[in-house]
Design a protein around this motif. Structure first.
Motif, PDB file in Angstrom:
ATOM      1  N   PRO A 115       0.832  -1.210   0.000  1.00 13.37           N
ATOM      2  CA  PRO A 115       0.000   0.000   0.000  1.00 13.37           C
ATOM      3  C   PRO A 115       0.865   1.258   0.000  1.00 13.37           C
ATOM      4  O   PRO A 115       2.019   1.250   0.418  1.00 13.37           O
ATOM      5  CB  PRO A 115      -0.808  -0.131   1.303  1.00 13.37           C
ATOM      6  CG  PRO A 115      -0.824  -1.598   1.601  1.00 13.37           C
ATOM      7  CD  PRO A 115       0.495  -2.118   1.123  1.00 13.37           C
ATOM      8  N   LEU A 116       0.260   2.362  -0.421  1.00 10.18           N
ATOM      9  CA  LEU A 116       0.996   3.624  -0.458  1.00 10.18           C
ATOM     10  C   LEU A 116       1.231   4.174   0.939  1.00 10.18           C
ATOM     11  O   LEU A 116       2.202   4.891   1.170  1.00 10.18           O
ATOM     12  CB  LEU A 116       0.236   4.643  -1.296  1.00 10.18           C
ATOM     13  CG  LEU A 116       0.054   4.297  -2.776  1.00 10.18           C
ATOM     14  CD1 LEU A 116      -0.729   5.394  -3.484  1.00 10.18           C
ATOM     15  CD2 LEU A 116       1.386   4.079  -3.439  1.00 10.18           C
ATOM     16  N   SER A 117       0.335   3.849   1.864  1.00  9.01           N
ATOM     17  CA  SER A 117       0.472   4.328   3.234  1.00  9.01           C
ATOM     18  C   SER A 117       0.264   3.155   4.190  1.00  9.01           C
ATOM     19  O   SER A 117      -0.705   2.399   4.055  1.00  9.01           O
ATOM     20  CB  SER A 117      -0.547   5.439   3.511  1.00  9.01           C
ATOM     21  OG  SER A 117      -0.359   5.986   4.793  1.00  9.01           O
ATOM     22  N   ASN A 118       1.179   2.994   5.168  1.00  5.56           N
ATOM     23  CA  ASN A 118       1.144   1.850   6.085  1.00  5.56           C
ATOM     24  C   ASN A 118       1.492   2.308   7.503  1.00  5.56           C
ATOM     25  O   ASN A 118       2.141   3.336   7.696  1.00  5.56           O
ATOM     26  CB  ASN A 118       2.160   0.785   5.667  1.00  5.56           C
ATOM     27  CG  ASN A 118       1.990   0.338   4.221  1.00  5.56           C
ATOM     28  OD1 ASN A 118       1.311  -0.623   3.942  1.00  5.56           O
ATOM     29  ND2 ASN A 118       2.633   1.058   3.299  1.00  5.56           N
ATOM     30  N   ARG A 119       1.042   1.483   8.465  1.00  6.33           N
ATOM     31  CA  ARG A 119       1.431   1.727   9.847  1.00  6.33           C
ATOM     32  C   ARG A 119       2.090   0.471  10.400  1.00  6.33           C
ATOM     33  O   ARG A 119       1.621  -0.649  10.160  1.00  6.33           O
ATOM     34  CB  ARG A 119       0.227   2.108  10.700  1.00  6.33           C
ATOM     35  CG  ARG A 119       0.598   2.315  12.175  1.00  6.33           C
ATOM     36  CD  ARG A 119      -0.446   3.041  13.001  1.00  6.33           C
ATOM     37  NE  ARG A 119      -1.799   2.684  12.665  1.00  6.33           N
ATOM     38  CZ  ARG A 119      -2.802   3.568  12.539  1.00  6.33           C
ATOM     39  NH1 ARG A 119      -2.544   4.854  12.677  1.00  6.33           N
ATOM     40  NH2 ARG A 119      -4.031   3.172  12.265  1.00  6.33           N
ATOM     41  N   VAL A 120       3.176   0.671  11.151  1.00 13.27           N
ATOM     42  CA  VAL A 120       3.860  -0.422  11.828  1.00 13.27           C
ATOM     43  C   VAL A 120       3.954  -0.053  13.308  1.00 13.27           C
ATOM     44  O   VAL A 120       4.393   1.058  13.649  1.00 13.27           O
ATOM     45  CB  VAL A 120       5.279  -0.648  11.257  1.00 13.27           C
ATOM     46  CG1 VAL A 120       5.947  -1.823  11.978  1.00 13.27           C
ATOM     47  CG2 VAL A 120       5.228  -0.910   9.765  1.00 13.27           C
ATOM     48  N   ILE A 121       3.562  -0.973  14.187  1.00 13.36           N
ATOM     49  CA  ILE A 121       3.572  -0.679  15.618  1.00 13.36           C
ATOM     50  C   ILE A 121       3.894  -1.937  16.419  1.00 13.36           C
ATOM     51  O   ILE A 121       3.473  -3.052  16.062  1.00 13.36           O
ATOM     52  CB  ILE A 121       2.215  -0.078  16.069  1.00 13.36           C
ATOM     53  CG1 ILE A 121       2.270   0.338  17.535  1.00 13.36           C
ATOM     54  CG2 ILE A 121       1.081  -1.043  15.796  1.00 13.36           C
ATOM     55  CD1 ILE A 121       1.041   1.112  17.995  1.00 13.36           C
ATOM     56  N   MET A 122       4.644  -1.770  17.464  1.00 10.43           N
ATOM     57  CA  MET A 122       4.940  -2.829  18.430  1.00 10.43           C
ATOM     58  C   MET A 122       4.242  -2.408  19.728  1.00 10.43           C
ATOM     59  O   MET A 122       4.854  -1.811  20.621  1.00 10.43           O
ATOM     60  CB  MET A 122       6.456  -2.954  18.608  1.00 10.43           C
ATOM     61  CG  MET A 122       6.903  -4.186  19.332  1.00 10.43           C
ATOM     62  SD  MET A 122       8.669  -4.562  19.048  1.00 10.43           S
ATOM     63  CE  MET A 122       9.473  -2.997  19.443  1.00 10.43           C
ATOM     64  N   PRO A 123       2.918  -2.656  19.857  1.00  5.49           N
ATOM     65  CA  PRO A 123       2.075  -2.006  20.879  1.00  5.49           C
ATOM     66  C   PRO A 123       2.493  -2.272  22.322  1.00  5.49           C
ATOM     67  O   PRO A 123       2.221  -1.444  23.199  1.00  5.49           O
ATOM     68  CB  PRO A 123       0.679  -2.559  20.588  1.00  5.49           C
ATOM     69  CG  PRO A 123       0.908  -3.832  19.859  1.00  5.49           C
ATOM     70  CD  PRO A 123       2.143  -3.605  19.053  1.00  5.49           C
ATOM     71  N   MET A 124       3.122  -3.407  22.599  1.00  8.02           N
ATOM     72  CA  MET A 124       3.482  -3.734  23.986  1.00  8.02           C
ATOM     73  C   MET A 124       4.988  -3.704  24.202  1.00  8.02           C
ATOM     74  O   MET A 124       5.496  -4.207  25.210  1.00  8.02           O
ATOM     75  CB  MET A 124       2.924  -5.113  24.352  1.00  8.02           C
ATOM     76  CG  MET A 124       1.397  -5.129  24.399  1.00  8.02           C
ATOM     77  SD  MET A 124       0.711  -6.751  24.765  1.00  8.02           S
ATOM     78  CE  MET A 124       1.013  -7.599  23.227  1.00  8.02           C
ATOM     79  N   GLY A 125       5.718  -3.112  23.249  1.00 11.30           N
ATOM     80  CA  GLY A 125       7.162  -3.077  23.364  1.00 11.30           C
ATOM     81  C   GLY A 125       7.649  -2.012  24.334  1.00 11.30           C
ATOM     82  O   GLY A 125       7.125  -0.903  24.367  1.00 11.30           O
ATOM     83  N   ASP A 126       8.648  -2.365  25.122  1.00 17.01           N
ATOM     84  CA  ASP A 126       9.288  -1.402  26.017  1.00 17.01           C
ATOM     85  C   ASP A 126      10.414  -0.691  25.278  1.00 17.01           C
ATOM     86  O   ASP A 126      10.818  -1.086  24.183  1.00 17.01           O
ATOM     87  CB  ASP A 126       9.835  -2.121  27.255  1.00 17.01           C
ATOM     88  CG  ASP A 126       8.725  -2.743  28.093  1.00 17.01           C
ATOM     89  OD1 ASP A 126       7.636  -2.142  28.143  1.00 17.01           O
ATOM     90  OD2 ASP A 126       8.944  -3.835  28.664  1.00 17.01           O
ATOM     91  N   GLY A 204      10.437   0.367  21.248  1.00 15.91           N
ATOM     92  CA  GLY A 204       9.328   0.905  22.012  1.00 15.91           C
ATOM     93  C   GLY A 204       8.004   0.717  21.308  1.00 15.91           C
ATOM     94  O   GLY A 204       7.885  -0.037  20.334  1.00 15.91           O
ATOM     95  N   ASN A 205       6.985   1.413  21.782  1.00  9.18           N
ATOM     96  CA  ASN A 205       5.620   1.155  21.313  1.00  9.18           C
ATOM     97  C   ASN A 205       4.998   2.303  20.521  1.00  9.18           C
ATOM     98  O   ASN A 205       3.784   2.340  20.335  1.00  9.18           O
ATOM     99  CB  ASN A 205       4.718   0.800  22.502  1.00  9.18           C
ATOM    100  CG  ASN A 205       4.739   1.876  23.575  1.00  9.18           C
ATOM    101  OD1 ASN A 205       5.105   3.008  23.313  1.00  9.18           O
ATOM    102  ND2 ASN A 205       4.352   1.514  24.798  1.00  9.18           N
ATOM    103  N   GLU A 206       5.804   3.258  20.069  1.00  6.63           N
ATOM    104  CA  GLU A 206       5.256   4.315  19.214  1.00  6.63           C
ATOM    105  C   GLU A 206       5.022   3.776  17.804  1.00  6.63           C
ATOM    106  O   GLU A 206       5.831   3.009  17.285  1.00  6.63           O
ATOM    107  CB  GLU A 206       6.228   5.497  19.139  1.00  6.63           C
ATOM    108  CG  GLU A 206       6.232   6.391  20.357  1.00  6.63           C
ATOM    109  CD  GLU A 206       7.091   7.614  20.115  1.00  6.63           C
ATOM    110  OE1 GLU A 206       6.523   8.714  19.948  1.00  6.63           O
ATOM    111  OE2 GLU A 206       8.326   7.471  20.075  1.00  6.63           O
ATOM    112  N   ASP A 207       3.903   4.176  17.209  1.00  7.58           N
ATOM    113  CA  ASP A 207       3.644   3.707  15.850  1.00  7.58           C
ATOM    114  C   ASP A 207       4.448   4.528  14.841  1.00  7.58           C
ATOM    115  O   ASP A 207       4.766   5.697  15.066  1.00  7.58           O
ATOM    116  CB  ASP A 207       2.149   3.751  15.517  1.00  7.58           C
ATOM    117  CG  ASP A 207       1.604   5.162  15.495  1.00  7.58           C
ATOM    118  OD1 ASP A 207       2.117   5.993  16.270  1.00  7.58           O
ATOM    119  OD2 ASP A 207       0.684   5.445  14.712  1.00  7.58           O
ATOM    120  N   LEU A 208       4.780   3.869  13.736  1.00  3.24           N
ATOM    121  CA  LEU A 208       5.470   4.498  12.615  1.00  3.24           C
ATOM    122  C   LEU A 208       4.555   4.446  11.397  1.00  3.24           C
ATOM    123  O   LEU A 208       3.926   3.418  11.133  1.00  3.24           O
ATOM    124  CB  LEU A 208       6.787   3.789  12.304  1.00  3.24           C
ATOM    125  CG  LEU A 208       7.859   3.807  13.394  1.00  3.24           C
ATOM    126  CD1 LEU A 208       9.055   2.947  12.962  1.00  3.24           C
ATOM    127  CD2 LEU A 208       8.319   5.226  13.702  1.00  3.24           C
TER     128      LEU A 208
END
Length: 697
Positions: A115-126, A204-208
């Motif tokens: 896709p042209l736009s995507n989100r990647v996140i590690m929601p429970m990562g420290d 960490g848990n911030e989304d990209l």
């Protein structure tokens, strides 16, 4: 994922011997729960999500994930969205939950187009949890990484004083390395354009948010004396291309250099490389343009669309080649351009039309090689009757140095008729422009071969397939009956000067074409040396005044057939000792129509109008009762005529007005003539010459 960068297939048993979620020796199987408990691995949930508008309509999975220890896992996404269940669910969001291990590197690839736009996140990562991924993108457009709405500067990018990114020479050292541990920054990234892969660090848990830049990618296969590193550092590269495209140099950047695909032989000491430019508006960074300082430098989708079309025009290709050669001594062998879809207007695989080319299709690409040769893809019909079109119309293709078909806008191919046994003659651009200024009659006269001319649309543009497809070529005229003809094809217009190349290799000739002329009432005259009695004067030693053609003693009552040959074929037919040939009208200096049964003086005037070089005419012993005053208006070189034996009683005023009267002229008058034009007797300049030249009974 299953192939290397060079296209070779990987041995899956060695590359990914293990299946499922990553495990190690610390893992203990719990059969009751059907799971493995791994004390030595910290597993983390990592989510990949499409942010495109079609996230529920277009399937891009399964998602392949391979660890650096050889474990490969396939993630298929959720099973339902609107109450329907199972794999056959119609509406399923492109949302993929993967289980990855901290302190490990992963290769990631979608089955469908990213896709042209995507989100990647590690929601429970420290904050002390690190994962690096290499995401295969499948396109060369830059992937921008955003954290909290702010652009994360790529590892290989430097921000200059003008707020513009400058990309350093590609190097593997820019790839985020899992071994860097606490030194890794969340969102650190490097886009490898050769592998079309984004290397990304998660911490960490911030989304990209990953966004595909709306830009054009222009690749140039080059051959040069400098090394790739030296070429990449040339600061004038971007401004040169920007000037040619008519955009700000802030919108054109050199972003990559890789291995060239050209097979052209290189001299000792030269190098080949593929140079990559990016063209377009750049992302925002802290409110400022990452590559541009002003709104006037923005390039929207429509402008990019126009730029793509411009890049593959012959004129632009030629300019790029000549400018790079002149300013950097670099030879550009091939140019390709890639575009992307408009955001929120994704073109799906099942929506694409084979007949419509979308320049911003996610996988679109146009390659423009430098034309070096022409080839006849389809020969014309080799047998043809006068007045007909070719049953099989010719198709001509433009080829590059490797024999591949060239696709470029602005090239056209022209066809002309030639004698099959003649030598191929190169047509210069200067000569082509000169010919283009001539009127249709002049062009047809020069293009007449053996009395026939080529009809139909003789210049065709090269289409998007690299072919010039002629549709209505035919032959008209009156075939002289000697020899055979052929079609000759050549680049014309701007193609004559494409990139400074000559045109000798840009000419191709068809096989010989047999012409069948079914004209049954053709008139054949003879050619020879005029006798003194033909015009009542001796010819100068060595001839002169053009060729002598005799159509005497043929029992002619009309001249329409001869006029038709002159009108269509620009010739008069000849038969000498049984051999049929022809003579072009401009070669005829003397003509005899004596001893026939001609009466129509208007027909005679039309015949003479096609013979501007005529200096002698014998009309004796016919049945003309009158001659119009403008009979010889087109024959300014006429100096001698013979009218004896015609029942003419008078000549109209102005009859001698345009004649070349001199002391050497001979005018044989009919014995029935009673009066002569008074105007010739009143002209003191010519009256003496006229009275000497005129012969009366």
């Amino acid at each position: 994922m299953l192939t290397d960068d060079d296209g070779s297939k990987k041995d899956v048993t060695l590359w990914a011997p293990n299946k499922g979620i990553i495990r190690d020796g610390s893992c203990v199987r719990d059969d009751a729960w059907l799971l493995d408990i791994c004390a030595g691995i910290k597993h983390e949930l990592v989510i990949f999500e499409s942010l495109d508008e079609d996230t529920t309509d277009r399937r891009i999975g399964p998602l392949g994930v391979r660890s650096d220890t050889g474990y490969i896992d396939l993630i298929n996404g959720p099973g339902s969205y609107k109450g329907d269940h199972g794999y056959a669910s119609v509406d399923r969001p492109s949302l993929y939950h993967t289980i990855l291990a901290a302190d490990h590197h992963y290769e990631v690839a979608f089955t469908g187009t990213l896709p042209l736009s995507n989100r990647v996140i590690m929601p429970m990562g420290d904050d002390d949890v690190f994962v690096t991924i290499s995401l295969f993108v499948g396109r060369m457009q830059r992937i921008e990484v955003y954290k909290n709405g702010m652009l994360v500067r790529p590892n290989n990018a430097q921000l200059d004083k003008g707020g513009s990114f400058t990309y350093m020479f590609p190097d593997q050292r820019f790839i985020p390395n899992i071994d860097d541990g606490v030194l890794l920054q969340h969102g650190a990234n490097y886009f490898d354009r050769n592998a079309m892969t984004l290397h990304l660090a998660l911490r960490g848990n911030e989304d990209l948010v990953l966004k595909t830049s709306q830009t054009l990618i222009i690749n140039m296969d080059t051959v040069m004396e400098m090394t790739p590193e030296e070429l990449y550092s040339q600061k004038s590269l971007g401004p040169i291309l920007a000037s040619i495209l008519g955009v700000s140099d802030k919108n054109v950047k050199v972003v990559n250099i890789g291995q060239s695909s050209t097979r052209r032989r290189r001299s000792i000491g030269s190098n080949a490389a593929m140079l990559t430019f990016e063209v377009g508006s750049m992302a925002s960074m802290g409110g400022l343009k990452a590559r541009s300082m002003g709104l006037n430098d923005d390039i929207d989708i429509d402008a990019l669309n126009n730029l793509q079309r411009k890049i593959i025009e012959a004129k632009t290709v030629c300019t790029i080649k000549s400018e790079m050669k002149a300013k950097l001594n670099m030879e550009v062998v091939r140019i390709s351009v890639n575009g992307v879809d408009q955001e929120q207007q994704v073109v799906h695989d099942d929506m694409r039309s084979e007949d419509v080319f979308n320049p911003f299709d996610g996988m679109s690409s146009k390659t423009v090689s430098m034309p070096t040769d022409l080839s006849i893809f389809r020969e014309p019909e080799l047998k043809l009757k006068i007045g007909e079109k070719f049953a099989t119309q010719p198709w001509i293709q433009v080829l590059d140095e490797n024999g591949a078909r060239v696709v470029v806008n602005g090239l056209s191919i022209s066809a002309k008729l030639v004698a099959a046994d003649s030598q191929v003659q190169e047509i210069s651009a200067k000569q082509f422009r000169k010919n283009a200024k001539k009127n249709r009659s002049e062009q047809e006269t020069e293009n007449s071969v053996q009395g026939v001319v080529l009809t139909g649309r003789t210049t065709i543009n090269v289409d998007q397939d690299g072919l010039a497809k002629f549709t209505d070529l035919g032959i008209s005229g009156a075939f002289s009956g000697s020899g055979s003809v052929a079609l000759e094809f050549f680049l014309d217009g701007s193609g004559m000067q494409i990139c400074g190349m000559g045109t000798s290799s840009m000419i191709k000739r068809s096989s010989a074409i047999d012409i069948k002329d079914e004209t049954s009432n053709a008139v054949h005259c003879t050619k020879g040396m005029a006798r003194a009695s033909d015009f009542l004067r001796k010819k100068k030693k060595g001839g002169g005044g053009g060729e002598f053609v005799s159509c005497a003693n043929l029992g002619l009552s009309g001249l329409k057939t001869i006029i038709q040959d002159l009108l269509v074929g620009n010739f008069i037919r000849l038969r000498t000792n049984g051999v049929v040939s022809s003579i072009r009208k401009e070669q005829i200096g003397s003509l005899s129509l004596a001893n026939n049964e001609l009466t129509d003086s208007d027909e005679l005037r039309e015949l003479l109008s096609h013979l501007p070089a005529l200096s002698n005419i014998n009309l004796s012993n016919n049945n003309f009762t009158e001659f119009p005053a403008d009979l010889f208006n087109a024959n300014r070189a006429l100096a001698n005529f013979d009218l004896k034996g015609n029942p003419t009683t008078t000549l109209q005023p102005g009859f001698f007005a345009n004649m070349k009267i001199s002391k050497k002229s001979k005018f044989i008058m009919p014995c029935s003539l009673e009066t002569i034009p008074v105007d010739v007797l009143l002209d003191k300049k010519i009256v003496k010459s006229f009275l000497k030249a005129a012969k009366f009974c």
